[in-house]
Write an enzyme that holds these catalytic residues in place. Sequence first.
Site, PDB file in Angstrom:
ATOM      1  N   CYS A   1     -10.791   2.922  29.526  1.00 43.68           N
ATOM      2  CA  CYS A   1     -11.954   2.124  29.903  1.00 43.68           C
ATOM      3  C   CYS A   1     -11.619   0.653  29.703  1.00 43.68           C
ATOM      4  O   CYS A   1     -10.722   0.303  28.934  1.00 43.68           O
ATOM      5  CB  CYS A   1     -13.172   2.505  29.061  1.00 43.68           C
TER       6      CYS A   1
ATOM      7  N   HIS B   1      -5.555  -0.321  18.723  1.00 42.84           N
ATOM      8  CA  HIS B   1      -5.631  -0.644  20.154  1.00 42.84           C
ATOM      9  C   HIS B   1      -5.349  -2.127  20.356  1.00 42.84           C
ATOM     10  O   HIS B   1      -6.266  -2.949  20.376  1.00 42.84           O
ATOM     11  CB  HIS B   1      -7.035  -0.272  20.647  1.00 42.84           C
TER      12      HIS B   1
ATOM     13  N   CYS C   1      -9.111  -4.251  28.493  1.00 43.81           N
ATOM     14  CA  CYS C   1      -8.336  -3.262  27.737  1.00 43.81           C
ATOM     15  C   CYS C   1      -7.326  -2.526  28.600  1.00 43.81           C
ATOM     16  O   CYS C   1      -6.349  -1.980  28.084  1.00 43.81           O
ATOM     17  CB  CYS C   1      -9.269  -2.240  27.084  1.00 43.81           C
TER      18      CYS C   1
END
Length: 408
Positions: free
Chosen positions: A394, A364, A92
């Site tokens: 994260c 996201h 991510c």
Amino acid sequence: MTREAWIIDAVRSPRGKGKENGALHNVHPQRILAQVLNALRDRVGFDTSEVDDVIMGCGAGSGDHAMDIARMAALDAGWSLDAPGVTLNRFCGSGQQAVMFAAQGVLSGFQDIVVAGGIESMSRPAPLHVDGFTANNDHLFDQYPMVAQGISADLIASVEGFSREECDRIAFDSQTRAAASLAEGRFDGSLVPIFHDDGTLALDHEEFPRAGTTMDSLAKLTPSFEAMGAKTFKNNLTIDQTALLTYPQVSELRHVHHAGNSSGVVDGASAVLVVSSDYAKAHGLKPRAKITMTALAGTDPVIMLTAPGPATLRCLKKAGMTINDIDHIEVNEAFAAVVLKFLRDTGADWNKCNTNGGAIALGHPIGATGGMLIGTAVDELERSDKQTALVTMCTGGGMATATILERI
């Protein structure tokens, strides 16, 4: 003057719903990224033959995202053949890592002009972000019994004692703030429309936010990972029991995350122009911000999503700053408990964080999000007339990225 890494501009696509009926699903991710690259070039007016590298994050890396999509998108955009490209994967945090690498290349003196960001079409599974995970996990299982991120998020809530209501409050704030930002057009300056190959408009606005979200509507949603946690995983243990092997002090794993307090699945791309201060002056480019410090951190890969706090504290220490020196914070809302853990670890003021909404409301797009958050942070510093910002995310594998920006 000391050499600095300056952000000249940052642009991004709208986030499209990450489903087959999403507005960006039928636009190849290479084409989405190519259009974002050209929007950045056209806004700034730089010579693509002088670009030292195009660094793009991507979480999938296969299927439609394969074949070094950074280079392919630059070629698709019609950029000079002299402009190379490389695609990276830090899960991510890939897009943020791309910008961090760009800053490091510039600050080292090895590069002068780098375009960085990321791409992800989550409506086009690759299979999505799990290539090789099971095979890799077989070799690590005895030491690190890794589980899916949703289970890790629920594990954070269980270990830290975060309630379903606390998680829903983060989600409600995210939706409320995003709705206000959209109504005021706060994203308009950095958002570029995406078109189909035939020239018709695909998407020119955020497609994912759920207007009218309330605490009551969030409370009615069913936990997303409870059924998953009950499945038999390995060694005749359920996934929940596997997660708890590393945390025997917790009697049960409480499932508090659902579709409303977890990040949205979306498609999108981002691009940030990072140049040396010397290059900017020589070419008459006006900087918007500078990258003053970056840092990484690793933590337990089972609970997986707790590193934004350590990465932030490490970044602040390297910069000689405290959390109180930061005017604005973008902490990626992968799951609500991730945000709550970050706030607890750093002492950050939630009112300084994600003031325009976050990934719970907006979505996201894995590899693209880091570049989007950096652009949003620069926009917000200018809008609010503030000076410093911090971006942190994260990532899978128990890691996090952190970057401190200073408005110029």
